[in-house]
Design a protein around this motif. Structure first.
Motif, PDB file in Angstrom:
ATOM      1  N   VAL A   1       0.996  -1.264  -0.103  1.00 55.32           N
ATOM      2  CA  VAL A   1       0.083  -0.095   0.058  1.00 55.32           C
ATOM      3  C   VAL A   1       1.004   1.291   0.111  1.00 55.32           C
ATOM      4  O   VAL A   1       0.479   2.279  -0.840  1.00 55.32           O
ATOM      5  CB  VAL A   1      -1.040   0.160   1.143  1.00 55.32           C
ATOM      6  CG1 VAL A   1      -1.453   1.279   1.200  1.00 55.32           C
ATOM      7  CG2 VAL A   1      -1.966  -1.033   1.148  1.00 55.32           C
ATOM      8  N   ILE A   2       2.080   1.189   0.647  1.00 50.65           N
ATOM      9  CA  ILE A   2       2.884   2.221   0.726  1.00 50.65           C
ATOM     10  C   ILE A   2       3.492   2.685  -0.634  1.00 50.65           C
ATOM     11  O   ILE A   2       3.546   3.755  -0.965  1.00 50.65           O
ATOM     12  CB  ILE A   2       3.922   2.267   2.063  1.00 50.65           C
ATOM     13  CG1 ILE A   2       3.124   2.455   3.314  1.00 50.65           C
ATOM     14  CG2 ILE A   2       5.003   3.461   1.706  1.00 50.65           C
ATOM     15  CD1 ILE A   2       3.832   2.030   4.461  1.00 50.65           C
ATOM     16  N   ALA A   3       4.136   1.337  -1.084  1.00 50.21           N
ATOM     17  CA  ALA A   3       4.895   1.476  -2.404  1.00 50.21           C
ATOM     18  C   ALA A   3       3.709   2.103  -3.499  1.00 50.21           C
ATOM     19  O   ALA A   3       4.335   2.933  -4.337  1.00 50.21           O
ATOM     20  CB  ALA A   3       5.199   0.271  -2.807  1.00 50.21           C
ATOM     21  N   ASP A   4       2.326   1.829  -3.369  1.00 47.88           N
ATOM     22  CA  ASP A   4       1.437   2.387  -4.239  1.00 47.88           C
ATOM     23  C   ASP A   4       1.075   3.813  -4.155  1.00 47.88           C
ATOM     24  O   ASP A   4       0.003   4.441  -4.458  1.00 47.88           O
ATOM     25  CB  ASP A   4       0.168   1.501  -4.102  1.00 47.88           C
ATOM     26  CG  ASP A   4       0.364   0.158  -4.987  1.00 47.88           C
ATOM     27  OD1 ASP A   4       1.642   0.110  -5.600  1.00 47.88           O
ATOM     28  OD2 ASP A   4      -0.464  -0.811  -4.866  1.00 47.88           O
ATOM     29  N   GLY A   5       1.702   4.405  -2.870  1.00 45.84           N
ATOM     30  CA  GLY A   5       1.268   5.639  -2.614  1.00 45.84           C
ATOM     31  C   GLY A   5      -0.062   5.990  -1.569  1.00 45.84           C
ATOM     32  O   GLY A   5      -0.471   7.051  -1.393  1.00 45.84           O
ATOM     33  N   GLY A   6      -0.514   4.785  -1.037  1.00 44.16           N
ATOM     34  CA  GLY A   6      -1.527   4.817  -0.057  1.00 44.16           C
ATOM     35  C   GLY A   6      -1.022   4.854   1.070  1.00 44.16           C
ATOM     36  O   GLY A   6       0.149   5.082   1.465  1.00 44.16           O
ATOM     37  N   ALA A   7      -1.879   4.976   2.128  1.00 46.70           N
ATOM     38  CA  ALA A   7      -1.581   5.229   3.460  1.00 46.70           C
ATOM     39  C   ALA A   7      -1.768   4.192   4.439  1.00 46.70           C
ATOM     40  O   ALA A   7      -2.681   3.274   4.103  1.00 46.70           O
ATOM     41  CB  ALA A   7      -2.392   6.647   4.188  1.00 46.70           C
ATOM     42  N   VAL A   8      -1.397   4.188   5.652  1.00 49.64           N
ATOM     43  CA  VAL A   8      -1.539   2.726   6.499  1.00 49.64           C
ATOM     44  C   VAL A   8      -1.894   3.458   7.959  1.00 49.64           C
ATOM     45  O   VAL A   8      -1.107   4.520   8.302  1.00 49.64           O
ATOM     46  CB  VAL A   8      -0.158   2.046   6.553  1.00 49.64           C
ATOM     47  CG1 VAL A   8      -0.148   0.901   7.547  1.00 49.64           C
ATOM     48  CG2 VAL A   8      -0.027   1.183   5.219  1.00 49.64           C
TER      49      VAL A   8
END
Ligand SMILES: [Zn+2]
Length: 382
Positions: free
Chosen positions: A353-360
Motif C-alpha cells: 500500500v505504501i509503495a502504491d502511494g496509499g496510507a497505512v
C-alpha cells in the motif's frame, strides 16, 4: 548511508524507501526491540529474545550475506541491551540487507512490539505503527508576550526555542485620562496581534521544515484561543488540542501532557474512522473489510488507506510467478499455479500500500480484529 545518517532521516521517507524494496533473492533482516526496561529481568528478556531469534535465523541461513547481516544485528543488539548505544531510546528498529546496502538503526521514544523477521522484504507493519504513534510533535506555549516552541522528535529528542516580544508602552501605564487608557489598550492589542502573528509564522514554518503533523498548544485558555486564530490554515489543521501550561514550567512537563493528549487523540481518531470504514464496507461503499477483500483491493492498487490490526500475525503466501498474495499455506498459487513463498500478510499489505502511494494505519481495535484484522478505504469502488 551510515546508521548515523539514517537516524536523522525522516521516518516517513524511511518507510517509503523500505516499502519500495522489491522482494527478490536477497534476505532482509528486520528486528524491533524494546530498549527501556523496568528491571533487570525485563532487560534479560530482550537479551534472550535476540539470542533465540538469531539462533533460529542462523539455522536457516544459507548465504554469507545473511550471516553477515545477522552478525551486525547481534553486535547492535548487544550494544542496545547494554545501553552503550542510544541509552535514551525506548525502542529501536534494525534493518539489514548487505546486497542492498541496507544497514538501518532507528531509535524511538516509545517501546516497539518485539519482532525478528528474516524475509524477502523489510517487515514494515510495526514501523508504520511507530510512524504514527511516535510522530514528531511541536508543543507551543504561548501568552501575550512570549512563546516557547518545543520540538519533540521520533526518538524523544527535545529542542526548545523562546520567542519574546517586549510589549512597547507597557511602562507608560498610569495615565488618568480615558483617552490615554483606551489608546494604550489599543496599542497593546495591536502589538499582541503582531506578536501572535509572528509566533504563528514561526510555528507554521517549523511544521513545514521538520515535517511535523501534530501540534499541541499550551497556556492559559484565553491566550491560546486568541493565538489559535492567527495560525494559517495548514498549521491550524495540525492542532491536536490544548493542554494547560505556564511560562516557567519545565519543558518535560509540557511535553508529557502533550504526548498523552496526542496518544488519546490518535486512538480516538482511529476508532471513529475504523467504525466508519466497517459501516461503509458493509454497505458496499468505497471500503472493504476482511482479509480476502482487502488483499484483492491491494492487488489492484485500489487502496487509499489500509487499517491493519496491531499485532496481526496472519501467515500468507506470495506467488513467485505472478506476485499474487493469498492467505494460508498453499504451496501453489490459486491464480496461476506458480510456486509461492511464505510471507506475513500484515507486512506485505503495509509495504504494497505504501509503495502504491496509499496510507497505512496500524490500530488496536477489537472491531477490526473481528473482521480478520484488515479493512481499507478505497480510491474508487470495486
Ligand atoms: Zn501466481
Amino acid at each position: 548511508m551510515s546508521a548515523a545518517t539514517r537516524d536523522a532521516a525522516g521516518l516517513r521517507e524511511l518507510l517509503d524507501e523500505l516499502a519500495r524494496v522489491e522482494s527478490g533473492a536477497s534476505r532482509v533482516v528486520s528486528a524491533y526491540l524494546t530498549t527501556r526496561w523496568a528491571d533487570e529481568q525485563q532487560r534479560e528478556r530482550t537479551r534472550v529474545f535476540i539470542k533465540q531469534a538469531l539462533t533460529a535465523a542462523r539455522a536457516d541461513a544459507i548465504d554469507g550475506d545473511l550471516l553477515d547481516d545477522l552478525e551486525w544485528v547481534e553486535v547492535e543488539g548487544e550494544r542496545l541491551v547494554a545501553q552503550s548505544e542510544l541509552p535514551a531510546a525506548a525502542g529501536v528498529a534494525l534493518f539489514a540487507c548487505r546486497p542492498l546496502g541496507l544497514r538501518v538503526r532507528r531509535p524511538f521514544r516509545i517501546p516497539c512490539d518485539e519482532r525478528f523477521v528474516v524475509g524477502d522484504r523489510p517487515a514494515l507493519a510495526e514501523l508504520a505503527r511507530l510512524a504514527t504513534e511516535a510522530a514528531p510533535l511541536l508543543v507551543v506555549f504561548v501568552d501575550g508576550e512570549h512563546a516557547r516552541l518545543i520540538s519533540v522528535g521520533v526518538a524523544g529528542d527535545q529542542d526548545e526555542i523562546d520567542l519574546r516580544h517586549d510589549v512597547i508602552g507597557r511602562h507608560r501605564q498610569g495615565g488618568w485620562a480615558l483617552l490615554a487608557q483606551s489608546r494604550y489598550h489599543r496599542h497593546i492589542e495591536a502589538t499582541r496581534a503582531r506578536h501572535f502573528d509572528a509566533v504563528a509564522d514561526a510555528v507554521a514554518s517549523t511544521c513545514e521544515a521538520r515535517g511535523i503533523d501534530h501540534l499541541v498548544l499550551a497556556g492559559e485558555d484565553r491566550a491560546v484561543a486568541l493565538f489559535r486564530k492567527h495560525l494559517p490554515p495548514p498549521a491550524a489543521a495540525r492542532v491536536v488540542g490544548t493542554v494547560p501550561g505556564t511560562r516557567y514550567e519545565t519543558a518535560s512537563n509540557l511535553v508529557a501532557r502533550a504526548l498523552d493528549l496526542v496518544a488519546e487523540a490518535v486512538k480516538g481518531e482511529h476508532a471513529v474512522v475504523v467504525t466508519a470504514v466497517l459501516v461503509d464496507a458493509a454497505k458496499g461503499g468505497r471500503a472493504v473489510a476482511g482479509m480476502e477483500s482487502v488483499l484483492d483491493a491491494v492487488g489492484r492498487g485500489a487502496v487509499h488507506r489500509v487499517f491493519v490490526a496491531r499485532g496481526l500475525d496472519a501467515p500468507g503466501r506470495r506467488c513467485v510467478q505472478c506476485g499474487a498474495v493469498q492467505p494460508g499455506a498453499d504451496a501453489r498459487c490459486r491464480r496461476c499455479g506458480g510456486a509461492t513463498r511464505a510471507i506475513s500478510l500484515a507486512d506485505e499489505v503495509v509495504a504494497r500500500v505504501i509503495a502504491d502511494g496509499g496510507a497505512v494505519a496500524v490500530v488496536a481495535s477489537p472491531a477490526l480484529s473481528e473482521v480478520g484484522g484488515l479493512a481499507a478505504q478505497l480510491r474508487y469502488p470495486l
